[in-house]
Enzyme design. Sequence first.
Site, PDB file in Angstrom:
ATOM      1  CB  CYS A   2      -0.869  -0.002   1.256  1.00 16.49           C
ATOM      2  SG  CYS A   2      -1.771  -1.525   1.460  1.00 16.49           S
ATOM      3  NE  ARG A  30       4.327   1.701  -1.603  1.00 12.82           N
ATOM      4  CZ  ARG A  30       5.473   1.060  -1.362  1.00 12.82           C
ATOM      5  NH1 ARG A  30       6.536   1.372  -2.082  1.00 12.82           N
ATOM      6  NH2 ARG A  30       5.568   0.145  -0.446  1.00 12.82           N
ATOM      7  CD1 TRP A  79      -2.401  -4.455  -4.910  1.00 14.32           C
ATOM      8  CD2 TRP A  79      -1.965  -5.823  -3.213  1.00 14.32           C
ATOM      9  NE1 TRP A  79      -2.266  -5.718  -5.426  1.00 14.32           N
ATOM     10  CE2 TRP A  79      -2.005  -6.579  -4.400  1.00 14.32           C
ATOM     11  CE3 TRP A  79      -1.701  -6.474  -2.023  1.00 14.32           C
ATOM     12  CZ2 TRP A  79      -1.795  -7.951  -4.430  1.00 14.32           C
ATOM     13  CZ3 TRP A  79      -1.486  -7.843  -2.043  1.00 14.32           C
ATOM     14  CH2 TRP A  79      -1.548  -8.565  -3.238  1.00 14.32           C
ATOM     15  CG  ASN A 105       2.543  -1.396   3.091  1.00 16.88           C
ATOM     16  OD1 ASN A 105       1.881  -2.346   2.711  1.00 16.88           O
ATOM     17  ND2 ASN A 105       3.694  -1.038   2.540  1.00 16.88           N
ATOM     18  N   GLY A 106       1.255  -3.696   5.432  1.00 17.80           N
ATOM     19  CA  GLY A 106       1.861  -4.917   5.960  1.00 17.80           C
ATOM     20  C   GLY A 106       0.783  -5.908   6.332  1.00 17.80           C
ATOM     21  CD  GLU A 487      10.634  -8.896 -18.245  1.00 17.37           C
ATOM     22  OE1 GLU A 487      10.554  -9.766 -17.367  1.00 17.37           O
ATOM     23  OE2 GLU A 487      10.163  -7.745 -18.106  1.00 17.37           O
ATOM     24  CE  LYS A 491       7.085  -5.955 -18.077  1.00 15.40           C
ATOM     25  NZ  LYS A 491       8.018  -6.683 -17.318  1.00 15.40           N
ATOM     26  CD  GLU A 494       3.979  -6.908 -15.597  1.00 13.71           C
ATOM     27  OE1 GLU A 494       3.719  -6.756 -14.398  1.00 13.71           O
ATOM     28  OE2 GLU A 494       5.135  -6.863 -16.032  1.00 13.71           O
ATOM     29  CG  HIS A 510      10.046 -32.100 -24.252  1.00 11.68           C
ATOM     30  ND1 HIS A 510      10.512 -33.389 -24.350  1.00 11.68           N
ATOM     31  CD2 HIS A 510      10.958 -31.319 -24.878  1.00 11.68           C
ATOM     32  CE1 HIS A 510      11.677 -33.391 -24.962  1.00 11.68           C
ATOM     33  NE2 HIS A 510      11.984 -32.155 -25.291  1.00 11.68           N
ATOM     34  CE  LYS A 609       8.004  -0.352 -10.619  1.00 13.66           C
ATOM     35  NZ  LYS A 609       8.185  -0.990 -11.949  1.00 13.66           N
TER      36      LYS A 609
HETATM   37  C1  AGP Z   1       7.483  -6.879 -13.523  1.00  5.11           C
HETATM   38  O1  AGP Z   1       6.947  -6.118 -14.598  1.00  5.11           O
HETATM   39  C2  AGP Z   1       6.646  -6.777 -12.280  1.00  5.11           C
HETATM   40  N1  AGP Z   1       6.393  -5.440 -11.925  1.00  5.11           N
HETATM   41  C3  AGP Z   1       7.217  -7.636 -11.157  1.00  5.11           C
HETATM   42  O2  AGP Z   1       7.456  -8.936 -11.652  1.00  5.11           O
HETATM   43  C4  AGP Z   1       8.514  -7.133 -10.490  1.00  5.11           C
HETATM   44  O3  AGP Z   1       9.596  -7.273 -11.374  1.00  5.11           O
HETATM   45  C5  AGP Z   1       8.773  -7.987  -9.239  1.00  5.11           C
HETATM   46  O4  AGP Z   1       7.692  -7.788  -8.342  1.00  5.11           O
HETATM   47  C6  AGP Z   1      10.091  -7.655  -8.536  1.00  5.11           C
HETATM   48  O5  AGP Z   1      10.075  -6.326  -8.104  1.00  5.11           O
HETATM   49  P1  AGP Z   1      11.466  -5.690  -7.603  1.00  5.11           P
HETATM   50  O6  AGP Z   1      12.405  -5.676  -8.766  1.00  5.11           O
HETATM   51  O7  AGP Z   1      11.112  -4.310  -7.136  1.00  5.11           O
HETATM   52  O8  AGP Z   1      11.977  -6.570  -6.488  1.00  5.11           O
END
Ligand code: AGP
Length: 614
Positions: A2, A30, A79, A105-106, A487, A491, A494, A510, A609
């Site tokens: 959050c 966030r 969040w 937050n937590g 990767e 992208k 997400e 496989h 994020k």
């Molecule tokens: C990637 O696009 C995502 N936002 C997510 O996988 C991110 O890379 C992951 O949560 C790790 O975050 P960090 O690099 O801040 O540790």
Amino acid sequence: MCGIVGYIGSLDSQSPAEILIQGLKRLEYRGYDSAGIALLNKDEIYTCREIGKVKGLEDKWLAAENTVNYQVGIAHTRWATHGKPTEENAHPHRDSSGKIAIVHNGIIENYQSLKKHLVNAGHEFYSETDSEVLAKLIGYHYKGDLLQAVTDALNQVHGTYGLVVACKDEPNKLIAARKGSPIVIGMSDKSSIIASDVSAIVSHTKHVIYLDDDDLAVITPGNVDILDLNHRQVSREVQELDWDTDSTQKDGYEHFMLKEIFEQPEAINNSIRGRYNLSIGNAILSGLSGVDKELASISQIIILGCGTSMHAGMVAEYAIEELAGIPVKVMQAADFRYRNPIVGPNDLVIAISQSGETADTLAAVKEAKQKGAFVIGLCNVVGSSIAREAGRGVYLHAGPEISVASTKAFTCQVSVLLLLALKLGRSRRLSLAQGVEVAQAIKSIPAINQLLLDKQFNHIATIAPAYTQAHSMFFLGRGYLYPVALEGALKLKEISYIHAEGYHAAELKHGPIALLEEGTPIVALLNDIEGKDKMLGNVEECKARGARILGIITEGDTQAAEICDDVIEIPSSHKLSTVLSTTIALQLFSYQVAKLKGCEIDQPRNLAKSVTVE
Ligand code: AGP
């Protein structure tokens, strides 16, 4: 995950409400399923909460036309971890007396038992959240000393918190506390601001203090006292931010993601600047100065990360093994921390994290240190928890990455990891000539990426429409391009919500090839580097089953182009540079598909994020 903001100070050009709401907007990446604000003076606590984005809260606050003169406030963008995104579950949460409000937050892991105790003591609850339990527990302990009440409550809590507490009977202070979720404090001469991360603070001050786990802070306008849970004074270093407000704005781009994609040549330049020497064919990483002996004695490297950061580590696995001949193992940080990892003093553990706050990666670093490993951090946020816990490492200098989908962080992480591979290689078997070749390749990365952006941006926008209706998509790569396939798939899924999987191209036969139907889109990384010939065969097998092929090919490669339905051409370059320009092409592809689908690109559903909870 959050976003938290607290403000205390004299009224200057902005009111606390404006400052708090602006701060929430900077933290919205966030978490953004509901938001709330509490403002107080000695007479009242005024709370306003709303589901949805911060804009909805702002509209609700303005519509109330509250003209009371407040000087203290706390705010939160959520969040959800416990309880649906509703107004009742939105922060700030209050104690039973109504004198105390908190933002948290937590995760309070023992909240049910605490709640039962409080209910038995006559407290009634309006929400499903663990945070409300914490608020009620602080109120339960409040006997006229807010710091003591917070301390007594936290001594009963198991779990994590980034916490800011306000009380209308003590309106001249805010109490903050941190365990496992980041809290940073900025002070100017007449006011203080507390937040989950610096993007909410940087427009007020560049001098910040990060709390450590088990820190408490008593914050007054322009001042902070930091204590441990026994109320002993502790001192924390004041960090100077190297970001400015502009770098957290969109600068005319429609989305932060597009801005950050286009920032990559400059960001990578900032990541590698001054960190290589062509005359000796080596890398110069000041964050690793004086540890050559330790680096020389390592027998294994373990790279830790999550999501995109883990994918960057997978690219580094190929580069370090090829250039330095050291065995590398990439591990998902949560997997590492819970499997009693076999790691020790002869192992180098590299923790990769853009935010420097990912809970699993932070915990994995602590576990690696417990086992005596030599730990370094690779983070983008200066002073972040993982950077401080690792104690040494290399900062990315990529600038703030606001969009939830990580782009420039990945390419900067890989660029810095290539420098590390060069450094390790040159301290072992890599010759001067080989070192110079690698250093040249790294130096060329920004220019090649700029070329890709200039030449392919419009073309990628024209091919994207053919893929927006896909239900599922496969990304195939080999060798260095296998992590790039993973990767690229991440992208796409997400930000466009299209199911996508990355596979090593040899793996398709496989099992996954059973999924291919007429028109199933395959993104094949057919760049002209090792593995291309086998890739051509894999693509033919997919075409034979009706797949539609989007080939990422080296510019001018007519052989590869012939077997593809669409192509994106990557400038011919050293394979270490090809890895990154191919990644950028896939970032643009995903962006265009998501944009055509009208998706919320910068703040995708269910994501945040920085994953600061397990
Ligand atoms: C990637 O696009 C995502 N936002 C997510 O996988 C991110 O890379 C992951 O949560 C790790 O975050 P960090 O690099 O801040 O540790």
